[in-house]
Design a protein around this motif. Structure first.
Motif, short mmCIF file in Angstrom:
data_model
loop_
_atom_site.label_atom_id
_atom_site.label_comp_id
_atom_site.label_asym_id
_atom_site.label_seq_id
_atom_site.Cartn_x
_atom_site.Cartn_y
_atom_site.Cartn_z
N VAL A 265 0.81 -0.98 -0.30
CA VAL A 265 -0.04 -0.16 0.17
C VAL A 265 1.05 1.12 -0.10
N GLY A 266 0.22 2.22 -0.78
CA GLY A 266 1.76 3.33 -1.07
C GLY A 266 2.63 3.11 -2.19
N GLY A 267 3.13 1.52 -2.54
CA GLY A 267 4.17 2.06 -2.65
C GLY A 267 3.95 1.52 -4.46
N VAL A 268 4.83 1.59 -5.84
CA VAL A 268 4.58 1.83 -6.71
C VAL A 268 5.72 0.33 -7.16
N GLN A 269 5.94 0.36 -7.16
CA GLN A 269 6.56 -1.68 -7.57
C GLN A 269 6.11 -2.42 -7.14
N GLU A 270 6.47 -3.90 -7.79
CA GLU A 270 5.84 -5.13 -7.24
C GLU A 270 6.85 -6.00 -6.79
N GLU A 271 6.70 -6.38 -5.61
CA GLU A 271 7.20 -7.63 -5.26
C GLU A 271 6.86 -8.97 -5.92
N ASP A 272 8.50 -9.59 -5.88
CA ASP A 272 7.96 -11.14 -6.55
C ASP A 272 7.68 -11.97 -4.69
N VAL A 273 7.24 -12.29 -4.69
CA VAL A 273 6.81 -13.53 -3.14
C VAL A 273 6.83 -15.38 -3.79
N ASP A 274 7.72 -15.85 -3.29
CA ASP A 274 6.93 -16.92 -3.08
C ASP A 274 6.21 -17.72 -2.33
N VAL A 275 5.55 -18.50 -1.88
CA VAL A 275 4.77 -19.07 -1.20
C VAL A 275 3.60 -19.92 -1.29
N ARG A 276 3.31 -21.02 -0.67
CA ARG A 276 2.69 -22.19 -1.10
C ARG A 276 1.22 -21.65 -0.20
N ILE A 277 0.30 -21.42 -0.72
CA ILE A 277 -1.26 -20.97 0.20
C ILE A 277 -1.89 -22.69 0.27
N ILE A 278 -2.30 -22.78 1.76
CA ILE A 278 -3.37 -23.53 2.13
C ILE A 278 -4.22 -22.68 2.97
N SER A 279 -5.25 -23.33 2.43
CA SER A 279 -6.50 -22.39 2.78
C SER A 279 -7.25 -23.79 3.78
N ALA A 280 -8.36 -23.04 4.50
CA ALA A 280 -8.80 -23.46 4.86
C ALA A 280 -10.57 -22.86 5.31
N THR A 281 -11.63 -23.55 5.65
CA THR A 281 -13.03 -23.12 6.50
C THR A 281 -13.84 -23.89 6.54
N HIS A 282 -14.41 -23.71 7.63
CA HIS A 282 -15.94 -24.48 7.96
C HIS A 282 -17.03 -24.60 7.43
N GLN A 283 -17.22 -23.62 6.89
CA GLN A 283 -17.96 -23.33 5.05
C GLN A 283 -18.39 -23.82 4.06
N ASN A 284 -19.06 -24.20 3.97
CA ASN A 284 -18.80 -25.01 2.14
C ASN A 284 -18.44 -23.72 1.37
N LEU A 285 -17.29 -23.89 1.02
CA LEU A 285 -16.96 -23.24 -0.25
C LEU A 285 -17.46 -22.92 -1.29
N SER A 286 -17.71 -24.60 -1.90
CA SER A 286 -19.01 -23.77 -3.20
C SER A 286 -20.25 -23.46 -2.62
N ARG A 287 -21.04 -23.36 -1.42
CA ARG A 287 -21.86 -23.02 -1.39
C ARG A 287 -21.78 -21.16 -1.52
N CYS A 288 -21.01 -21.04 -1.15
CA CYS A 288 -20.30 -19.90 -0.76
C CYS A 288 -20.73 -18.95 -2.55
N VAL A 289 -19.58 -19.94 -3.54
CA VAL A 289 -19.52 -19.59 -4.79
C VAL A 289 -21.21 -19.53 -5.16
N GLU A 290 -21.65 -20.53 -4.63
CA GLU A 290 -23.35 -20.42 -5.37
C GLU A 290 -24.10 -19.02 -4.83
N ALA A 291 -23.48 -19.39 -3.89
CA ALA A 291 -24.61 -17.46 -2.79
C ALA A 291 -23.86 -16.60 -3.66
#
Length: 455
Positions: A265-291
């Motif tokens: 935020v407030g920056g001009v240049q982008e930075e490279d990032v190397d991360v592995r994404i693991i996500s989680a939720t107790h909700q039904n995510l596909s139902r959230c997409v439908e809604a």
């Protein structure tokens, strides 16, 4: 007495291009590995017949054959030798063919050295640092039940690759612990694991928390600050309760994942990032997409591989194993003696549904150890007020008012249906009568809620 020398892991590099072979050999030597090279398939087979290797890296196309020939040769001999192939850039067909033939992984030319190192570490399971070992011992995923063993087998496979993982499961079922286990057993184990509760960050602070900010970007920004992505660089970013992200933040998160770049935020240049994404939720995510509450494109980016963590009630007598571990852990933390369970307490734990799962189990054991009189935890100390009562009420008591109404009703309905099926030995006709619904209505609910006989 002479000190015994350490035996180095041995890697066989197979490539007819001297420059690439030299680069691979130099990189592997710097990693503390012993390296042998072969300039073709025939020479490689001869070395494999005479010597032991812990890993093989082979080019795909060589004058006297293909890397696939070597993969099949190793498979036919039944050798415990992981092999990775190096393919031409963009040639995914060869990569898929190699994996189907039995290759451990593949690299695309030009070979990225960081990717090479990660692959080698994963294949050889190079010894972790003491800190990583301690992390692996911390609150392990315990149990012998088929439900947990299925999850553990998948966790082991997920630790070997870099694909995004979507962890599902009820609250308290160990989703974050599963994410930490994937990280600590992966080639990223010595890099940061950053856990973020997406539902706990105020919406107006989300962008700066995720991507960081520059000094002067807003009132109070007195110095540059890194965000979650920068903090997790080289490691794993765990996005818990990802369904709680507002739509605007979902757009920005999608771009960061796709481009592997972030802008403060407030920056001009982008930075490279190397991360592995693991996500989680107790909700039904596909139902959230439908809604319309969750973007479909982000859903497909996050849900590359799904890992379902079983509820405690699906794990049978594992509850006793986990309870014993928790009692020992609580005793060590509070300087208390380790208490045993009476037969009645064990029976009650096995019969209780645990709508709050392991989190609820730990909470009630903390209380039981404080209330216990003597050297044992009895059934009265557990205070399982819902053990013989209505199961839907037990769920309601533990849900509070934090769930969306539909998810809340689905949970209550699912518990009631499973209870009826248990009582009738999974006889759906009898269960429908018990529930006061038609057989067709019950069948619809089973499909909608994803209830199977394995539940």
């Amino acid at each position: 007495m002479a000190k015994k020398s350490k035996v180095l892991p041995r890697v066989l590099v197979v490539d007819d291009e001297p420059d690439l072979a030299d680069l691979l050999e130099l990189t592997l030597l710097k990693m503390g590995l012993a390296v042998e090279t072969a300039n073709g398939v025939i020479a490689a087979k001869a070395l494999i017949d005479k010597q032991h290797f812990d890993l093989c890296l082979t080019d795909m196309r060589m004058p006297d054959g293909e890397g696939l020939d070597l993969v099949r040769y190793i498979q036919s001999k039944g050798l415990d030798l992981p092999i990775a192939v190096i393919t031409a850039y963009g040639n995914t067909e060869n990569a898929v063919a190699a994996l189907k033939a039995g290759a451990f992984d593949y690299l695309a030319k030009p070979v990225a050295l960081e990717q090479l190192r990660a692959l080698v570490k994963s294949a050889l399971k190079i010894e972790a640092t003491p800190a990583v070992k301690a992390a692996r011992r911390d609150r392990p995923l315990l149990g012998d039940s088929p439900a947990l063993q299925h999850a553990l087998v998948l966790i082991e496979k997920l630790a070997r690759n870099q694909a995004p993982v979507y962890v599902t499961g009820e609250s308290g079922s160990g989703k974050e612990r599963a994410a930490r286990t994937i990280h600590s057993c992966s080639s990223r184990a010595d890099q940061p694991f950053i856990a973020v509760n997406c539902g706990a960050i105020p919406e107006n602070l989300m962008e700066s928390e995720f991507f960081g900010y520059r000094k002067g970007a807003f009132t109070g920004a007195q110095e540059d600050r890194e965000g979650f992505f920068q903090a997790a660089h080289g490691g794993t970013l765990f996005l818990d309760e990802v369904a709680d992200l507002p739509l605007l933040m979902q757009v920005k998160l999608l771009r960061a994942i796709q481009e592997r770049k972030v802008r403060k935020v407030g920056g001009v240049q982008e930075e490279d990032v190397d991360v592995r994404i693991i996500s989680a939720t107790h909700q039904n995510l596909s139902r959230c997409v439908e809604a319309g509450r969750f973007r479909q494109d982000l859903y497909y980016r996050l849900n590359v591989i799904e890992l379902k963590m079983p509820a405690l009630r699906e794990m049978g007598n594992d509850v006793l194993l986990i309870a014993q571990f928790l009692v020992e852990d609580i005793a060590a933390r509070h300087g208390m003696p380790v208490l045993a369970f009476t037969a009645a307490a064990k029976d009650a734990l096995c019969r209780y549904d645990f709508p709050g799962n392991v989190r609820e189990l730990e909470n009630l054991l903390e209380r039981a150890m404080a209330l216990a009189d003597g050297q044992q935890i009895d059934i009265d100390d557990l205070q399982l007020q819902h053990a013989s009562g209505d199961k839907a009420e037990a769920v309601a008591a533990n849900l509070g008012d934090t769930y969306p109404l539909q998810d809340y009703l689905d949970r209550v309905e699912k518990v009631a249906i499973i209870a009826a099926l248990d009582k009738t030995g999974f006889n759906r006709t009898q269960a429908a009568k018990l529930l006061g619904v038609t057989f067709r209505s019950l069948r619809y609910r089973l499909e909608r809620l994803g209830i199977t006989q394995d539940e």
